[in-house]
Design a protein around this motif. Sequence first.
Motif, PDB file in Angstrom:
ATOM      1  N   LEU A  17      42.879 -24.579  -0.944  1.00  0.00           N
ATOM      2  CA  LEU A  17      44.187 -25.153  -1.251  1.00  0.00           C
ATOM      3  C   LEU A  17      44.400 -25.142  -2.752  1.00  0.00           C
ATOM      4  O   LEU A  17      43.523 -25.585  -3.511  1.00  0.00           O
ATOM      5  CB  LEU A  17      44.260 -26.589  -0.723  1.00  0.00           C
ATOM      6  N   VAL A 107      39.451 -26.808  -3.203  1.00  0.00           N
ATOM      7  CA  VAL A 107      40.740 -27.283  -3.708  1.00  0.00           C
ATOM      8  C   VAL A 107      40.791 -27.012  -5.207  1.00  0.00           C
ATOM      9  O   VAL A 107      39.834 -27.312  -5.930  1.00  0.00           O
ATOM     10  CB  VAL A 107      40.924 -28.802  -3.487  1.00  0.00           C
ATOM     11  N   HIS A 109      43.075 -28.372  -8.057  1.00  0.00           N
ATOM     12  CA  HIS A 109      44.126 -29.285  -8.492  1.00  0.00           C
ATOM     13  C   HIS A 109      44.716 -28.731  -9.794  1.00  0.00           C
ATOM     14  O   HIS A 109      44.221 -29.013 -10.888  1.00  0.00           O
ATOM     15  CB  HIS A 109      43.555 -30.680  -8.735  1.00  0.00           C
ATOM     16  N   THR A 143      43.263 -35.976  -2.844  1.00  0.00           N
ATOM     17  CA  THR A 143      41.820 -35.752  -2.714  1.00  0.00           C
ATOM     18  C   THR A 143      41.230 -36.636  -1.633  1.00  0.00           C
ATOM     19  O   THR A 143      40.422 -36.182  -0.801  1.00  0.00           O
ATOM     20  CB  THR A 143      41.115 -36.006  -4.052  1.00  0.00           C
ATOM     21  N   VAL A 158      35.700 -28.707  -5.330  1.00  0.00           N
ATOM     22  CA  VAL A 158      36.970 -29.264  -5.784  1.00  0.00           C
ATOM     23  C   VAL A 158      37.022 -29.134  -7.303  1.00  0.00           C
ATOM     24  O   VAL A 158      36.122 -29.599  -8.011  1.00  0.00           O
ATOM     25  CB  VAL A 158      37.136 -30.744  -5.376  1.00  0.00           C
TER      26      VAL A 158
END
Length: 258
Positions: A17, A107, A109, A143, A158
Motif C-alpha cells: 500500500l 506500507v 506512508h 497504521t 512499514v
Amino acid sequence: MNDYQAPADLLKGKVILITGAGDGIGAQAARTYAKHGATCILLGRTVSKLEAVYDDIVNAENVGSAGNAEPAPEPAIVPLDIKGATPSHYQQMTQTIIDQFGKLDGVLHNASVLGHLSSFKDIEQQEWLDVMQTNVNGTVFLTQALIPALEKADNASVIFTTSSVGRKGRAFWGTYAVSKFATEGVMQTLADEYQNKSLRFNCINPGGTRTNMRAQAFPAENPDTLKTPADIMPMYLYLMGNDSIDVNGQSLDCQPKR
C-alpha cells in the motif's frame, strides 16, 4: 543502500500500500514497486492522478527473473483523503485488503502536507490541526488499522517518510517539523514493540527532491539541481524488500550529503 541494485523479482508476490500515490515520490514508488513484481494499492485523494499511475503500471512490461517480459500485477485504487478519513474508514479498508489479497506485505506512508512556512507565533490554529491530521493522526490511525493485515504476511515492512527538520528543528518550519518529529517517534515506538518479530518499521528521509512540495517550500530553487523521485528509489526498494529483513527502527537518508 543508496546504490542498491534490486533483483528484478524483489517484490514478486508482495502486496504493498502506498499513500499519496498519485504524484511525486509516491507515484514513482508505486511504478517502481510494480516493476519489481508487487501488487500495489494506490491510495490518494485525486482519482485522476491515481488512474494515471494505474495506467502507467498496467501498460508497462517488467523483466521477470528469467529475463522474459511479463505484465506487471494489476494495481488497486483507493480514493481516500487522509485529512477527512476516520479510523472506521481505515478498518473497513483493511478488511477489504484481507478479503481480496489475504495479507499486506508493506506500507509506504508517503502522503504529507507542508503547510505554510512562518514564525512559530504566527502559526494559525486550523493549519496546525490540518497538518497534524494528515501527517500524524491519519498516519497513526491508518497504521493501527493495517497491522492485522501486515501480521498475516511472512515478513512485512512499514516505511514512514521523515525529513531533516524532523530530527533538528528549523526556524519557520514549526508545523511541518513538529509533525515529522512525531513521525520519527511513532516509528521508533512501533519498531521497539515489534522487535524480533515479522513486522519492521523504518523511516526514509528523501532529501531535496524534485517534487511539488519542494517547489512550494523553495520557490526560487532551480529544480534541475535536484534529484528526481526515480533517482532515490534504490533506498525505497531496499527497505521494502527482504534484503532489509533485519533493519528495524532506523531513519535512513536517500541523500546523506545534502
